[in-house]
Design an enzyme around this catalytic site. Structure first.
Site, short mmCIF file in Angstrom:
data_model
loop_
_atom_site.label_atom_id
_atom_site.label_comp_id
_atom_site.label_asym_id
_atom_site.label_seq_id
_atom_site.Cartn_x
_atom_site.Cartn_y
_atom_site.Cartn_z
NE ARG A 24 -1.09 -1.12 4.82
CZ ARG A 24 -1.25 -0.36 6.25
NH1 ARG A 24 -1.99 0.77 6.29
NH2 ARG A 24 -0.97 -0.93 6.77
CB SER A 51 -5.45 2.09 7.15
OG SER A 51 -6.97 3.42 7.19
CD GLU A 72 -18.00 2.27 3.54
OE1 GLU A 72 -18.70 2.52 4.03
OE2 GLU A 72 -16.88 2.17 4.38
CG PHE A 97 -15.54 -0.87 4.58
CD1 PHE A 97 -14.74 -0.74 5.38
CD2 PHE A 97 -16.21 -2.61 5.45
CE1 PHE A 97 -14.25 -0.52 5.98
CE2 PHE A 97 -16.04 -2.96 6.27
CZ PHE A 97 -14.59 -1.91 6.74
CG ASP A 131 -9.04 -4.67 11.95
OD1 ASP A 131 -7.79 -3.78 10.98
OD2 ASP A 131 -8.43 -4.48 12.82
NE ARG A 181 -3.82 -4.06 8.67
CZ ARG A 181 -2.48 -4.05 9.44
NH1 ARG A 181 -1.98 -4.41 8.79
NH2 ARG A 181 -3.17 -2.61 9.85
#
Lengths: 327, 274
Positions: A24, A51, A72, A97, A131, A181
């Site tokens: 990322r 993030s 979103e 999302f 998470d 991630r």
């Protein structure tokens, strides 16, 4: 191990100098570069600018950054309107999302409308880690490749992520960018070609074709290195663009090896492996082993633990190769 | 904005209503109540409110009109044809295979449409994007949205409403068709909305309530919206669903129904007397 010269892989690969960088971060750099190259580029966030690494763009180009809050669907429809008015919007959120909950707005206001919105779905895969399942999006490639007109790209290291963002400016199509991630070893170099729709053959080999995307490409290279120590020679293809599908590169390799294993941090149903299986069933029917998430949800854990639990390690891959070669 | 006489506008609205009845009957399916109810608003939009050029639908200087409750597109098609975007004879191709006039509006099929809609709740968001882009580029064009009261059941709508207020999009004007019906009956039975004006005000908008069939009020409310330069504006237009046809008025069953041949004859006879 010899790599394809044309791939211009990093000379640091498999040495002590090899660095791991979050993919990322490359995405964030890509946004800045895109913003610099084209003043029509605007970036939208749904309260995840840190993030998703969109924060860098927000700092340098605040007049071109739109913070939508945790909305979103709002973000996607606003991006649609911006694109209809001549802007090139990049929307940034977690894949769970967007496209997770925004798939219909993407379908209607972006695909049916045929507007050039670039949708970034961060944190696809179990590699999201602690998470847990709700944030580990495992179905996004399936969702997005089913949409007419949508380009689907899963970059495999930070340099490639940056190039993918900048390349997406060259097409008028909507684009989906899947950004995991994890940190991933920088295995490419600045010279490594990146062209939307053109898979990269990283390594030649006559025994099996391994097709990977995202963070699993480095896994495939590690497995190939280990296999070579057992005199098994695997071809490795980085299928960074799942749609449009690079039939030529896949066909050329599979014709030689006649054995295919795909590996992705995604459900095996509907993802990159499915795209490979669909193509080969019609044009060169061979058995396709799809490694990935076997119709399960993810869970909390460290990426390494999760890769182990869900069968996505280099050892799982090399063991699978040996199995199909009856070695 | 240009002010035609109320007399002329009423004649044009009647012509549009007759067009709507004819096209829905020919198509055999579609949405009568909302289309007829919004005929006056659409007349005002295409004949006075919008800065636009029928023969140059992609003109850069045009105002944007986003139809969010896409199912009432027959009235938009009729208004566009009456304004000269395409021949009136094309109206009878509504919903037919190969037609530019798709059952729900599609941006890529017909020049002059700003978006594709049908699934409710996405229009205001797209209009917000357009309004932001116009402001970024320093352009004076305005953005209008037509939306329905029932559409405010969708959460997506409120996300866009919040964001529009955040960015103080005074170049954005939403017109709500407050006809108090939806598929399942009265809006206040299915999912009570109460006072939309109060809700919008609490979200940071300028809200004006009008009779959606009164041209003087329609024009003056748009002028009020133009004058407010710190808030987006919403015009809550009270309308009678099925307006102009006695057996359709206020009857929610006509939301998704079209007249038969004989019903259409009666409807046109009634409208022709206006």
């Amino acid at each position: 191990m010899t790599f394809e010269h044309a791939a211009f892989l990093s000379p640091d690969l498999f040495t002590d100098r090899m660095r791991s960088v979050p993919i990322r971060d490359g995405f964030g750099e890509g946004l800045l570069k895109a913003g610099e190259e084209n003043t029509s580029v605007v970036v939208l966030s749904a309260d995840l600018k840190e993030s998703t690494r969109a924060g860098g763009f927000a700092q340098v180009y605040p007049e071109r950054f739109i913070e939508c809050g945790v909305a979103e669907a709002g973000m996607i429809t606003i991006a649609s309107g911006l694109a209809a008015s001549g802007k090139i919007p990049f929307t940034c959120s977690f894949a769970a999302f967007s496209p997770g909950r925004t798939w219909e707005q993407i379908r209607t206001t972006i695909c049916l409308n045929d507007v050039p919105v670039k949708i970034a779905g961060l944190f696809g895969g179990v590699s999201v880690g602690p998470d847990g399942a709700t944030h580990q999006m495992l179905e996004d490639i399936a969702l997005m490749r089913s949409l007419p007109g949508m380009i689907v790209i899963a970059p495999s290291d930070a340099i490639e992520a940056r190039k993918a963002v900048v390349s997406s400016l060259k097409t008028r199509s909507p684009v989906y960018l899947r950004i995991p991630r994890v940190e991933s070893p920088i295995y490419t170099s600045e010279q490594t070609p990146f062209e939307i729709g053109k898979a990269n053959l990283l390594k030649e080999g006559g025994d099996v074709t391994i097709i990977a995307c995202g963070a699993q490409v480095s896994t495939a290279l590690a497995a190939a290195a280990e296999l070579e120590r057992s005199s098994i020679f695997a071809a490795v293809i980085n299928l960074h663009t799942i749609k449009p599908f690079d039939a030529e590169t896949v066909f050329a390799s599979v014709r030689k090896t006649k054995r295919v294993i795909t590996i992705e941090d995604h459900q095996i149903s509907g993802g990159m492996g499915s795209a490979v299986a669909e193509f080969l069933s019609e044009h060169y029917p061979v058995k396709v082993i799809r490694m990935g998430i076997q119709d399960k949800f993810g869970q909390s854990g460290l990426p390494s633990e999760l890769y182990q639990a869900y069968g996505l390690t280099a050892k799982h891959l090399s063991d699978t190769v040996k199995l199909i070669l009856h070695v | 904005m240009y002010h035609y006489s109320v007399d002329l506008l009423k004649k044009k609205a009647t012509a549009i209503r007759i067009d709507v009845i004819k096209m829905l009957t020919a198509a055999g399916s579609g949405h009568s109540a909302g289309s007829l109810g919004m005929a006056d608003i659409f007349t005002a939009l295409y004949f006075g409110i919008l800065t636009h050029e029928a023969h140059n639908p992609n003109w850069d200087g045009r105002d944007r009109l986003v139809l969010s409750n896409g199912h009432i597109v027959p009235v938009q098609y009729a208004a566009m044809a009456e304004a000269g975007y395409f021949p009136l004879s094309e109206l009878e191709t509504l919903r037919r295979f190969g037609s530019r006039l798709q059952g729900h509006p599609e941006r890529t099929r017909l020049a002059g449409l700003e978006t594709t809609s049908g699934p409710l709740g996405s229009g205001i968001g797209q209009a917000v994007g357009m309004a932001i882009a116009l402001r970024m580029d320093g352009k004076p064009n305005r953005v209008y949205v037509v939306t329905s009261d029932g559409e405010h059941d969708e959460g997506n709508t409120w996300e866009a409403i919040l964001i529009a207020a955040k960015y103080q999009l005074s170049n954005l004007t939403v017109i709500v068709d407050r006809n108090e019906i939806q598929i399942g009956g009265s809006t206040e039975d299915v999912l009570p909305l109460g006072s939309l004006a109060e809700k919008y005000r609490s979200f940071g908008w300028n809200a004006i309530e009008i009779d959606g069939h009164d041209f003087t009020q329609i024009f003056s409310s748009v002028e009020q919206a133009h004058v407010d330069i710190t808030h987006p504006s919403v015009i809550i237009a009270r309308t009678i669903p099925g307006k102009g046809v006695s057996f359709m008025e206020r009857n929610y069953l006509w939301h998704g129904k079209v007249p038969s041949e004989s019903e259409s004859v009666q409807a046109i006879a009634e409208l022709s007397e206006i």
